[in-house]
Write a protein that holds these residues in place. Structure first.
Motif, PDB file in Angstrom:
ATOM      1  N   LYS B 177       4.741   2.835   1.437  1.00 48.83           N
ATOM      2  CA  LYS B 177       6.157   2.858   1.777  1.00 48.83           C
ATOM      3  C   LYS B 177       6.364   2.902   3.283  1.00 48.83           C
ATOM      4  O   LYS B 177       7.046   3.775   3.804  1.00 48.83           O
ATOM      5  N   TRP B 223       6.506   1.896  -4.487  1.00 48.00           N
ATOM      6  CA  TRP B 223       6.122   2.209  -3.103  1.00 48.00           C
ATOM      7  C   TRP B 223       5.552   3.616  -3.044  1.00 48.00           C
ATOM      8  O   TRP B 223       6.198   4.570  -3.430  1.00 48.00           O
ATOM      9  N   ALA B 362      12.896   1.266  10.951  1.00 44.52           N
ATOM     10  CA  ALA B 362      14.321   1.281  10.616  1.00 44.52           C
ATOM     11  C   ALA B 362      14.660   0.059   9.773  1.00 44.52           C
ATOM     12  O   ALA B 362      15.362   0.157   8.758  1.00 44.52           O
ATOM     13  N   LYS B 363      14.137  -1.107  10.181  1.00 45.06           N
ATOM     14  CA  LYS B 363      14.439  -2.326   9.424  1.00 45.06           C
ATOM     15  C   LYS B 363      13.808  -2.279   8.038  1.00 45.06           C
ATOM     16  O   LYS B 363      14.415  -2.693   7.049  1.00 45.06           O
ATOM     17  N   GLN B 365      13.029   0.356   6.211  1.00 39.51           N
ATOM     18  CA  GLN B 365      13.711   1.283   5.316  1.00 39.51           C
ATOM     19  C   GLN B 365      15.053   0.715   4.869  1.00 39.51           C
ATOM     20  O   GLN B 365      15.460   0.902   3.722  1.00 39.51           O
ATOM     21  N   ALA B 366      15.740   0.029   5.799  1.00 35.60           N
ATOM     22  CA  ALA B 366      17.014  -0.577   5.422  1.00 35.60           C
ATOM     23  C   ALA B 366      16.769  -1.675   4.383  1.00 35.60           C
ATOM     24  O   ALA B 366      17.524  -1.804   3.417  1.00 35.60           O
ATOM     25  N   LEU B 368      14.277  -1.765   2.243  1.00 33.72           N
ATOM     26  CA  LEU B 368      13.932  -1.105   0.979  1.00 33.72           C
ATOM     27  C   LEU B 368      15.188  -0.640   0.248  1.00 33.72           C
ATOM     28  O   LEU B 368      15.287  -0.716  -0.974  1.00 33.72           O
ATOM     29  N   ALA B 369      16.147  -0.125   1.034  1.00 28.36           N
ATOM     30  CA  ALA B 369      17.339   0.474   0.431  1.00 28.36           C
ATOM     31  C   ALA B 369      18.304  -0.589  -0.090  1.00 28.36           C
ATOM     32  O   ALA B 369      19.216  -0.266  -0.839  1.00 28.36           O
ATOM     33  N   GLN B 370      18.104  -1.853   0.315  1.00 24.71           N
ATOM     34  CA  GLN B 370      19.062  -2.894  -0.107  1.00 24.71           C
ATOM     35  C   GLN B 370      18.949  -3.207  -1.601  1.00 24.71           C
ATOM     36  O   GLN B 370      17.859  -3.325  -2.112  1.00 24.71           O
TER      37      GLN B 370
END
Lengths: 546, 370
Positions: B177, B223, B362-363, B365-366, B368-370
């Motif tokens: 992850k 992940w 940051a990118k 994680q963003a 992943l969250a999408q």
């Protein structure tokens, strides 16, 4: 009647003082006594809880590192106009050379690089690389001075020139092997007046050697930076005629020689180290983050960033925190809701069974509570995974096809199931203790007056149990909103909370400022919700027990 | 009464031996921080036990390596360093060095030379990733797959790129992850040449390309954040293929006998080793240096490979790698550095990641969250 109006002055106590102040005094004494009683706990909590948390939260705005590490650069850079489209003037690069040189000796430059890298990628390596190669810049002057006269090569002659006579005498007498501290360097006053920059840099050098490195100053050759400073001082032709101390002759020779010295273009030298030093963006970042306090971390925590035109949203593909805050709130509410649904009937049974059976059941409620959190969470992994107990049972029962097993873990479902289970006792216990105080005779009375079972429960019993629901909900919700380990283990990517990002920034990315900002927002959010709860439900309606 | 006397006597003895042991002004106790589990166990057997037998000192194990950087920073701020030696990955060593939390080491002065006289810095070679880093092992992040879940008539996976072959090898995947390694594999398997991967990854388009490649398996991926998760998921049959540290896969395959195979191609090389915290007292520092000289010599590093399948960081140790201490199998074929396994390897660029980590994370994680 007339008597009373005559005595309209303050009412007096038995000792003749006004009753009001006498009463106040008695009350104050009582308050002080109460305060003294709780003082040990209060002090304990202040020292071990409030102060560290306040210190941590303070990091969310603290930004001294830039101006502490690059004091001269930030000062000269203040006048630079970022919109001009030109790189800063040569003075800034000279100041940068001094700052970076001192910072790399004290090993602070990389720390600053990591700090600024949060704002602009690539700055970390820029500082690291510059720290490695900054020595080369000053060598040009060092070599030329040393070629001029051996006087400039030796730490002993440098100390004689720069230090006061008293200090020189003390330093020579000092025995390095003894326990006595090294006599702290004192500058020679005439030289401080004549060669201000050299004196300033030499003082920094001497402090560094004596205090931080704890080496003998008599054995340490001056930094390259000192030679650069000497050049800068001498090229301005100070009036050396009045000076007759050590090195006066060599100084005069050097002064006449410096106009012919090969010079260093600091701006070009830094471009040679890395062309990024000529990028406007890098300088803009340094300038934007020069002040001692910054809103940068807080902006970052709400998916915004600083730009020359004020705060703006980050690009879509970097926005994550607002989404996480909203998700944390919604999922905590869902967990609280499912705790109420599952906990209420259990608490009701516990409260209405005979004591012996109730105690046995109570142990069953508390047993998981006493089991390690990690064990319980891991058990849920075994239960919920696709080849796990729940899915196997469903497939065996024929409710789910073998090739379309349910995804119960590594998503929001997993987090809600596992956390509901873990937080359930926090709902059951306050509910139980409130229900225990509701006399069963009320329900019987309602029924004897003709109410149906449902009406009796809904109109008589339920309203009396609401304070328990309130207490349980607050406990569960506030615990859930800051939960970390369970979402991390069973949440996958869609079931994690904001606290997981805080933990990540504390322990992995080391961006403690951002973690502190996120933590502050989370704290404010909880306090805000608590306030709203108080306004809507009323905190007086919350009961943890009879 | 008798008991008290015995106790007193033994205390006196301990004190006396403690004093006697503190010879040459060295501390008689040290705290070593490592990763726990099989890895700490291998260090205990290869380094700690022989050293304690030689010197009579006590070594206390602390399993805090996953949080080592944060904890060292906190200790440094509090001004109370309680650790003597810390086991970290190379990338963390670079950061600790950058922050001034780890001590710079003169490798040739502190460490023993190879038996043939090669200096320590030459023997360790490129594995010295930072001035503060004393390399210990080479490990790799690589892929394991369920041999019994390979579709019939299909060649089993051999390479990291097979993880993207969702049609050829249906089933769930497990990936770390975090962006490190995943981004490189995505680009490499999308046709970017090995030499260009980091240059491409620096650009917006390159990052978009990597995410697009990862998108193809995103729905099928679990992940993980701890190295033990993939072996567990493989053993449970939850996934077909997943990445983890090669030593973990070795223990699933060789020690637990699970139906798991390894796809070595494009394994991601990484390093693990020691750092010494700054701010130790002279006695403690002297003890640490004495220990380091002992524990990182050629024989000791080779000994560790008897207990775990990680390659020794010294070139001179490689020929001495023998058999597993309990299973008696040859360890060499299980090493990430074995020529058969190391045909195509990916070397993690720590310096690059030090710069781009925050940004890409940051990118990632963003994404992943999408």
């Amino acid at each position: 009647m007339a008597d009373i109006t005559d005595q309209s002055g303050p009412m007096l106590a038995a000792d003749g003082r006004p009753l009001k102040s006498s009463l106040n005094r008695a009350l104050r004494r009582q308050k002080l006594r109460a305060l003294a009683l709780i003082a040990p706990l209060l002090i304990f909590i202040m020292v071990t809880f409030i102060a560290p948390i306040a210190d941590m939260l303070f990091r969310s705005v603290e930004n001294q590192i830039v101006s502490d590490t690059l004091p001269r650069t930030t000062e000269t850079l203040a006048d630079w106009d970022a919109d001009s489209g030109e790189i800063p003037p040569p003075e800034v690069f000279e100041a940068l050379y001094t700052d970076i040189f001192v910072a790399q000796e004290r090993k602070l430059h990389t720390r600053l690089g990591s700090r600024l890298n949060y704002e602009l990628s690539g700055v970390s390596s820029l500082f690291r690389k510059s720290g490695r190669r900054v020595d080369d810049i000053g060598e040009v002057y060092q070599d030329q001075f040393e070629d001029l006269d051996d006087f400039w090569k030796d730490s002993e002659t440098w100390n004689a020139l720069m230090g006061s006579d008293d200090w020189n005498a003390a330093q020579i007498q000092w025995d390095e092997g003894s326990d006595d501290p090294q006599p702290p360097f004192e500058p020679r006053e005439e030289i401080t007046g004549l060669l201000p920059q050299t004196a300033e840099i030499f003082q920094i050098f001497a402090d560094f050697v004596q205090r931080e490195d704890e080496d003998n100053l008599a054995d340490e050759d001056p930094w390259e930076l000192v030679y650069s400073a000497l050049y800068t001082d001498l090229i301005q032709t100070p009036d050396l005629s009045g000076y007759g101390g050590p090195g006066s002759a060599e100084l005069l020779v050097a002064m006449s020689a410096v106009p012919d010295f090969e010079t260093v273009d600091h701006a070009a030298a830094f471009e040679d180290i890395d062309e990024d030093w000529h990028s406007i963006e890098v300088w803009q970042t340094i300038q934007t983050y020069s002040p001692d306090f910054t809103s940068g971390y807080f902006l970052n925590a709400v998916d915004m960033k600083k730009s020359p035109d004020g705060p703006e949203m980050r690009p879509d593909d970097e926005q994550i925190y607002i989404k996480l805050f909203i998700r944390t709130l919604i999922m905590s509410l869902a967990i609280t809701g499912s705790c109420i649904l599952l906990g209420y009937p259990v608490a009701w049974i516990l409260a209405n069974l005979p004591a012996r059976t109730a105690n046995l059941l109570m142990i069953l409620v508390l047993l998981p509570f006493w089991t390690s959190l990690l064990v319980r969470t891991s058990a849920w992994k075994v239960m919920l995974q696709q080849q796990g107990v729940v899915n196997d049972t469903l497939v065996w029962l024929g409710l789910v096809a073998d090739d379309s097993r349910l995804a119960l873990i590594n998503n929001q479902t997993g987090t809600i199931i596992a956390m509901t289970h873990i937080l359930l006792p926090f709902m059951i216990l306050p509910l139980y203790s409130v229900m225990k105080t509701i006399p069963p005779s009320y329900l019987r009375a309602a029924k004897s007056l003709g109410a149906t079972n449902w009406t009796a429960f809904w109109r008589v019993y339920f309203p009396q149990s609401v304070p328990g629901i309130g207490a349980g909900s607050i406990l569960v919700f506030i615990l859930a909103i800051g939960y970390y380990i369970t979402p991390e283990l069973v949440g996958g990517t869609t079931g994690t909370f904001i606290s997981n990002r805080i933990a990540y920034h504390i322990s992995s990315s080391l961006n403690w400022g951002l973690a502190a900002a996120l933590g502050t927002i989370l704290l404010a959010l909880v306090l805000g919700l608590y306030w709203a709860y108080d306004r809507i439900v009323g905190i007086d309606n919350v009961k943890l027990g009879g | 009464m008798k008991l008290t006397k015995t106790l007193l006597a033994s205390t006196a003895l301990t004190v006396a031996s403690g004093v006697a042991l503190a010879d040459g002004h060295m501390a008689s106790e040290m705290t070593i921080v490592s990763w726990g589990g099989a890895y700490s166990n291998s260090q205990q057997k290869a380094y700690h036990d022989p050293y304690m037998a030689d010197t009579g000192i006590t070594i206390i194990n602390d399993e805090s390596s996953p949080e080592a950087v944060a904890k060292l920073r906190a200790m440094n701020e509090a001004g109370n360093i309680t650790w003597d030696l810390v086991d970290v990955e190379a990338a963390d060593a670079i950061r600790l060095c950058d922050e001034g939390l780890a001590m710079e080491i003169d490798h040739d002065e502190v460490l023993a030379a190879a038996p043939d006289g090669t200096s320590a810095s030459d023997d360790f070679g490129d594995t010295i990733a930072s001035d503060c880093f004393i390399p210990q092992i080479v490990f790799s992040t690589t892929f394991g797959y369920r041999t019994d879940m390979v579709p019939e008539g299909v060649e089993p996976p051999t390479s990291a790129c097979d993880v993207f072959e969702i049609e050829k090898y249906p089933g769930k995947r497990a990936l770390n992850k975090r962006p490190i390694a995943n981004m490189e594999w995505a680009l490499l398997c999308d046709g970017v040449a090995y030499e260009d991967v980091y240059d491409v990854l620096e650009t917006e388009e390159g990052q978009a390309q990597a995410f697009a490649k990862l998108d193809t398996i995103k729905d099928e991926t679990i992940w993980w954040s701890a190295g033990a998760e993939t072996p567990q998921l493989l053993a449970d049959g939850e996934i077909f293929m997943g990445s983890t540290f090669n030593g973990r896969l070795f223990s699933v395959i060789a020690e637990q006998g699970q139906p798991v195979g390894m796809a070595w191609d494009w394994q991601m090389f990484d390093l693990d080793g020691w750092v010494v915290p700054t701010g130790l007292s002279d006695e403690r520092l002297a003890r640490v240096m004495d220990y380091l000289k002992f524990a990182t010599d050629t024989q000791r590093l080779a000994d560790q490979a008897k207990y775990i399948s990680y390659g020794p960081a010294r070139a001179s140790s490689a020929p001495l790698v023998g058999q597993h201490a309990e299973l008696g199998i040859d360890m060499a074929p299980h090493m990430p550095t074995d020529p058969n396994n190391a045909e195509n390897t990916f070397v993690n660029n720590y310096e690059w990641w030090a710069d781009y980590r925050d940004d890409l994370d940051a990118k990632f994680q963003a994404w992943l969250a999408q």
